[in-house]
Enzyme design. Structure first.
Site, PDB file in Angstrom:
ATOM      1  N   GLU A 164       0.783  -1.236   0.000  1.00 15.90           N
ATOM      2  CA  GLU A 164       0.000   0.000   0.000  1.00 15.90           C
ATOM      3  C   GLU A 164       0.819   1.293   0.000  1.00 15.90           C
ATOM      4  OE1 GLU A 164      -2.912  -0.226   3.152  1.00 15.90           O
ATOM      5  OE2 GLU A 164      -3.915  -1.943   2.250  1.00 15.90           O
ATOM      6  N   GLU A 350      -5.558  -8.534   0.125  1.00 16.92           N
ATOM      7  CA  GLU A 350      -6.329  -8.264   1.343  1.00 16.92           C
ATOM      8  C   GLU A 350      -7.760  -7.931   0.959  1.00 16.92           C
ATOM      9  OE1 GLU A 350      -4.898  -5.109   3.907  1.00 16.92           O
ATOM     10  OE2 GLU A 350      -2.829  -5.810   3.739  1.00 16.92           O
TER      11      GLU A 350
END
Ligand code: IFM
Length: 442
Positions: A164, A350
């Site tokens: 991320e 995720e």
């Protein structure tokens, strides 16, 4: 819902969120230790000192993964556990041993390891030296990648360089909600540049050390929906997409930074990152997959007089993060990314929901809303595959309830409930549902 037989089914965690043992066996301090120790930064002053005690309870946690029939496990490596200051070139044996035995434990249980290098626990001395806005950090990240891929590369084929980059750069250096808590957009843009650059520099090193390596990077992506059909909202939604998604996807896939966003940032008076010759070639390094973390969509309202641009959270069902539950937006995201970028494979690294549900009197955790979230999003994955998206894996976030960054232990994303006092693990109903869902399709 049908999925290919060889689909990768897994669950994910990250080091700082579960390991605890921050002062053990020579581990150095990370920026999250420092941030947590700064009053007012993390909910109720929580920190990762104990977390889920996974450093000591890892065998029990791997047994749970096995009981749930997981084919793969995504974990991250605490940089300061293996390179305590971040400047070393040799790994600390105790840290290497921990990850080595974790990997062996996975393999013994028939579970494929997926290692993430950077899931946010930066060694504090590297932060002191300039952190991600400092170009000089890149070779140190490459050393970290080198040390770890040498140490585990005979048993770990699957590597994710960064988790991320948007969150690391924008929450860490622009809004200051995450460590190291800086509020400066110029620094955030420089940080993003160096994260992508270090990814590009590390990939060939991992490939050199790991036979048949599969290497990629994980982005958190958020499909952008205008709040209305008005021109103002449509422009704002396009800009949100540029800021959140395209700023990262474009350079990774050889298009440099998006022109509209360069112009926008310049108009806003931000300093663009210093770009050296060859940077974009590094960033566009060939990868085997794109990892996508997906939680919710963004509904964007543009700026009108007296009204700042806003990300609305939708009117539908929400999780405890106040994030809207809207599965179809994941299907749209996957088909859009597949249409616009030449990804070889896409993996959901995720996906999950925070709900506080704990054990009932009968000891069961009846988290029906989490189950519904998974069901809706897996349906989106199945239809994306039907539409030709090369989606090859799905990791539920997260195996365990854990330290949710600035929210401390207040948000529970786990398939497994953790009682933080006793460290008792209780498998939630949603996890049993996921186990059966996977078993029927394996
Ligand atoms: O817990 C985080 C994880 O560390 C990164 N992706 C989002 C999750 C939920 O907020």
């Amino acid at each position: 819902m049908s999925f290919p037989k060889d689909f990768i089914w897994g669950a994910a965690t990250s080091s700082y969120q579960i390991e605890g043992a921050v002062n053990r066996d020579g581990r150095g301090p990370s920026i999250w230790d420092t941030f947590c120790a700064t009053p007012g930064k993390v909910y109720k002053g929580h920190d990762g000192a104990r977390a889920c005690e996974h450093y000591d309870r890892w065998e029990e946690d791997l047994d749970i993964l096995q009981e749930l029939g997981m084919k793969a496990y995504r974990f991250s490596i605490a940089w300061p556990r293996v390179l305590p200051t971040g400047f070393e070139k040799q790994g600390l044996q105790a840290g290497l041993d921990f990850y080595s035995k974790l990997v062996d434990g996975l393999l013994e249980r028939g579970i494929t390891p997926w290692a993430t290098l950077y899931h946010w626990d930066l060694p504090q001395p590297l932060d002191d030296a300039g952190s991600w806005p400092w170009r000089g950090i890149c070779p140190h990240f490459v050393d970290f990648a080198d040390v770890m891929s040498r140490s585990l590369g005979d048993r770990v084929a699957n590597w994710i360089t960064h988790n991320e980059p948007w969150v690391v750069s924008m929450l860490g250096y622009k809004s200051g909600e995450h460590a190291p808590g800086i509020k400066d957009m110029d620094k955030a843009l420089a940080a993003a540049h160096h994260i992508l650059l270090s990814h590009g520099m590390a990939v060939p090193v991992i490939r050199d050390n790991v036979k048949d390596a599969k290497v990629g990077i994980t982005l958190n992506l958020c499909p952008s929906y205008p709040a209305s059909n008005s021109e103002i909202d449509r422009v704002a939604a396009e800009r949100f997409d540029g800021h959140f998604n395209r700023w990262f996807l474009d350079p990774l896939y050889g298009r440099d930074y998006p022109r509209d966003m360069i112009e926008h940032y310049e108009r806003e008076g931000f300093a663009l990152p210093e770009i050296h010759e060859g940077d974009f070639e590094h960033m566009a390094v060939d990868t085997d997959f794109l990892g996508i973390n997906f939680y919710s969509r963004g509904i964007i309202r543009g700026e009108e007089e007296g009204n700042d641009p806003q990300t609305l959270h939708g009117t539908g069902v929400k999780t405890d993060m106040d994030w809207e539950v809207y599965g179809p937006s994941l299907r749209r995201l996957l088909t859009d990314v597949h249409r616009d970028y030449p990804t070889k494979e896409i993996i959901i690294t995720e996906n999950g929901a925070a709900y506080a549900t704990g054990p009932d009197e009968d000891g069961r955790v009846k988290d029906t809303r989490r189950r519904a979230y998974f069901e809706q999003h897996l349906e989106a994955c199945a239809s994306a595959i039907d539409e030709g998206v090369p989606l090859t894996g799905y990791f539920a976030w997260s195996l365990l309830d854990n330290f949710e960054w600035a929210f401390g232990y207040a948000k529970r994303f786990g398939l497994v409930h953790v009682d933080y006092e006793t460290q008792k693990r209780t498998i939630k109903d949603s996890a049993y549902w996921y186990r059966d869902f996977v078993a029927e399709r394996s």
